[in-house]
Design a protein around this motif. Structure first.
Motif, PDB file in Angstrom:
ATOM      1  N   GLY A   1       0.790  -1.226   0.000  1.00  0.00           N
ATOM      2  CA  GLY A   1       0.000   0.000   0.000  1.00  0.00           C
ATOM      3  C   GLY A   1       0.821   1.274   0.000  1.00  0.00           C
ATOM      4  N   THR A   2       2.152   1.147  -0.130  1.00  0.00           N
ATOM      5  CA  THR A   2       3.032   2.321  -0.162  1.00  0.00           C
ATOM      6  C   THR A   2       3.618   2.472  -1.553  1.00  0.00           C
ATOM      7  N   VAL A   3       3.549   3.705  -2.066  1.00  0.00           N
ATOM      8  CA  VAL A   3       4.095   4.035  -3.387  1.00  0.00           C
ATOM      9  C   VAL A   3       5.150   5.116  -3.207  1.00  0.00           C
ATOM     10  N   ALA A   4       6.337   4.893  -3.753  1.00  0.00           N
ATOM     11  CA  ALA A   4       7.408   5.890  -3.734  1.00  0.00           C
ATOM     12  C   ALA A   4       7.584   6.453  -5.137  1.00  0.00           C
ATOM     13  N   VAL A   5       7.688   7.771  -5.234  1.00  0.00           N
ATOM     14  CA  VAL A   5       7.952   8.452  -6.500  1.00  0.00           C
ATOM     15  C   VAL A   5       9.321   9.106  -6.367  1.00  0.00           C
ATOM     16  N   ILE A   6      10.229   8.776  -7.281  1.00  0.00           N
ATOM     17  CA  ILE A   6      11.594   9.292  -7.233  1.00  0.00           C
ATOM     18  C   ILE A   6      11.670  10.605  -8.016  1.00  0.00           C
ATOM     19  N   LEU A   7      12.125  11.661  -7.332  1.00  0.00           N
ATOM     20  CA  LEU A   7      12.262  12.988  -7.929  1.00  0.00           C
ATOM     21  C   LEU A   7      13.737  13.349  -8.025  1.00  0.00           C
ATOM     22  N   PHE A   8      14.100  14.174  -9.004  1.00  0.00           N
ATOM     23  CA  PHE A   8      15.494  14.573  -9.190  1.00  0.00           C
ATOM     24  C   PHE A   8      15.558  16.005  -9.687  1.00  0.00           C
ATOM     25  N   GLN A   9      16.760  16.598  -9.632  1.00  0.00           N
ATOM     26  CA  GLN A   9      16.951  17.983 -10.065  1.00  0.00           C
ATOM     27  C   GLN A   9      16.622  18.150 -11.539  1.00  0.00           C
ATOM     28  N   HIS A  10      15.916  19.220 -11.834  1.00  0.00           N
ATOM     29  CA  HIS A  10      15.518  19.599 -13.199  1.00  0.00           C
ATOM     30  C   HIS A  10      14.612  18.547 -13.843  1.00  0.00           C
ATOM     31  N   GLY A  11      13.884  17.811 -13.003  1.00  0.00           N
ATOM     32  CA  GLY A  11      12.918  16.843 -13.512  1.00  0.00           C
ATOM     33  C   GLY A  11      11.726  17.558 -14.126  1.00  0.00           C
ATOM     34  N   PRO A  12      11.059  16.914 -15.059  1.00  0.00           N
ATOM     35  CA  PRO A  12       9.909  17.531 -15.712  1.00  0.00           C
ATOM     36  C   PRO A  12       8.709  17.599 -14.767  1.00  0.00           C
ATOM     37  N   LEU A  13       8.220  18.786 -14.546  1.00  0.00           N
ATOM     38  CA  LEU A  13       7.132  19.008 -13.608  1.00  0.00           C
ATOM     39  C   LEU A  13       5.881  18.209 -13.983  1.00  0.00           C
ATOM     40  N   PHE A  14       5.524  18.172 -15.252  1.00  0.00           N
ATOM     41  CA  PHE A  14       4.314  17.463 -15.675  1.00  0.00           C
ATOM     42  C   PHE A  14       4.414  15.974 -15.365  1.00  0.00           C
ATOM     43  N   GLU A  15       5.495  15.329 -15.774  1.00  0.00           N
ATOM     44  CA  GLU A  15       5.652  13.890 -15.552  1.00  0.00           C
ATOM     45  C   GLU A  15       5.686  13.554 -14.061  1.00  0.00           C
ATOM     46  N   ASN A  16       6.332  14.399 -13.265  1.00  0.00           N
ATOM     47  CA  ASN A  16       6.370  14.166 -11.822  1.00  0.00           C
ATOM     48  C   ASN A  16       4.991  14.322 -11.195  1.00  0.00           C
TER      49      ASN A  16
ATOM     50  N   ILE B   1       2.038  13.611 -12.337  1.00  0.00           N
ATOM     51  CA  ILE B   1       1.048  12.564 -12.609  1.00  0.00           C
ATOM     52  C   ILE B   1       1.005  11.516 -11.489  1.00  0.00           C
ATOM     53  N   PRO B   2       2.110  10.825 -11.158  1.00  0.00           N
ATOM     54  CA  PRO B   2       2.001   9.834 -10.069  1.00  0.00           C
ATOM     55  C   PRO B   2       1.755  10.478  -8.711  1.00  0.00           C
ATOM     56  N   LEU B   3       2.233  11.708  -8.502  1.00  0.00           N
ATOM     57  CA  LEU B   3       1.969  12.382  -7.233  1.00  0.00           C
ATOM     58  C   LEU B   3       0.479  12.635  -7.055  1.00  0.00           C
ATOM     59  N   THR B   4      -0.212  12.950  -8.142  1.00  0.00           N
ATOM     60  CA  THR B   4      -1.652  13.179  -8.084  1.00  0.00           C
ATOM     61  C   THR B   4      -2.428  11.866  -8.012  1.00  0.00           C
ATOM     62  N   VAL B   5      -2.057  10.909  -8.836  1.00  0.00           N
ATOM     63  CA  VAL B   5      -2.780   9.634  -8.874  1.00  0.00           C
ATOM     64  C   VAL B   5      -2.725   8.932  -7.522  1.00  0.00           C
TER      65      VAL B   5
ATOM     66  N   GLY C   1     -14.573   4.681  -3.247  1.00  0.00           N
ATOM     67  CA  GLY C   1     -14.424   3.235  -3.328  1.00  0.00           C
ATOM     68  C   GLY C   1     -13.082   2.772  -3.886  1.00  0.00           C
ATOM     69  N   LEU C   2     -12.122   3.671  -3.970  1.00  0.00           N
ATOM     70  CA  LEU C   2     -10.804   3.314  -4.505  1.00  0.00           C
ATOM     71  C   LEU C   2      -9.833   3.063  -3.363  1.00  0.00           C
ATOM     72  N   PRO C   3      -8.760   2.302  -3.618  1.00  0.00           N
ATOM     73  CA  PRO C   3      -7.810   2.004  -2.538  1.00  0.00           C
ATOM     74  C   PRO C   3      -7.030   3.241  -2.106  1.00  0.00           C
ATOM     75  N   TYR C   4      -6.543   3.211  -0.886  1.00  0.00           N
ATOM     76  CA  TYR C   4      -5.697   4.270  -0.343  1.00  0.00           C
ATOM     77  C   TYR C   4      -4.240   3.839  -0.479  1.00  0.00           C
ATOM     78  N   TYR C   5      -3.386   4.766  -0.878  1.00  0.00           N
ATOM     79  CA  TYR C   5      -1.952   4.516  -0.958  1.00  0.00           C
ATOM     80  C   TYR C   5      -1.216   5.534  -0.106  1.00  0.00           C
ATOM     81  N   ARG C   6      -0.225   5.072   0.621  1.00  0.00           N
ATOM     82  CA  ARG C   6       0.683   5.976   1.332  1.00  0.00           C
ATOM     83  C   ARG C   6       1.715   6.405   0.296  1.00  0.00           C
ATOM     84  N   LEU C   7       1.815   7.692   0.051  1.00  0.00           N
ATOM     85  CA  LEU C   7       2.729   8.212  -0.967  1.00  0.00           C
ATOM     86  C   LEU C   7       3.992   8.750  -0.317  1.00  0.00           C
ATOM     87  N   LEU C   8       5.139   8.324  -0.844  1.00  0.00           N
ATOM     88  CA  LEU C   8       6.429   8.846  -0.419  1.00  0.00           C
ATOM     89  C   LEU C   8       7.087   9.501  -1.635  1.00  0.00           C
ATOM     90  N   ALA C   9       7.129  10.819  -1.649  1.00  0.00           N
ATOM     91  CA  ALA C   9       7.860  11.534  -2.696  1.00  0.00           C
ATOM     92  C   ALA C   9       9.313  11.574  -2.237  1.00  0.00           C
TER      93      ALA C   9
END
Length: 97
Positions: A18-33, A35-39, A48-56
């Motif tokens: 139930g945990t999702v990690a999104v890897i961010l880096f310097q000068h990363g594209p804001l749009f692509e980053n 999407i998973p942060l929002t989803v 009725g959708l599952p809950y995920y713990r998000l780790l940016a």
């Protein structure tokens, strides 16, 4: 004769499905980053959708500038991704990095 069913892959005991990690880096594209942060970062249990713990997770010291000039900061480094059942790298600088 039917092929034998492949067993479902098992997560390592220290990983949480139930945990999702999104890897961010310097000068990363804001749009692509974004999407998973929002989803995975919005609680949609009321629909009725599952809950995920998000780790940016920052792959390097921050705050991290994006391609749009917006700075991203998070308390999580790469080590936090070890607990995640899913790790997302929405984009990367180049295949050789």
């Amino acid at each position: 004769m039917p092929a034998a069913a492949t067993p479902a892959p098992q997560l390592a005991p220290h990983r949480d499905r139930g945990t999702v990690a999104v890897i961010l880096f310097q000068h990363g594209p804001l749009f692509e980053n974004s999407i998973p942060l929002t989803v995975f970062g919005v609680d949609r249990r009321g629909h009725g959708l599952p809950y995920y713990r998000l780790l940016a997770c920052m792959s390097e010291a921050g705050p991290l500038p994006t391609t749009g000039g917006i700075l991203l900061a998070t308390p999580y480094g790469l080590a936090a991704a070890e607990a995640a059942g899913t790790v997302i790298v929405p984009a990367w600088r180049s295949p050789t990095d």
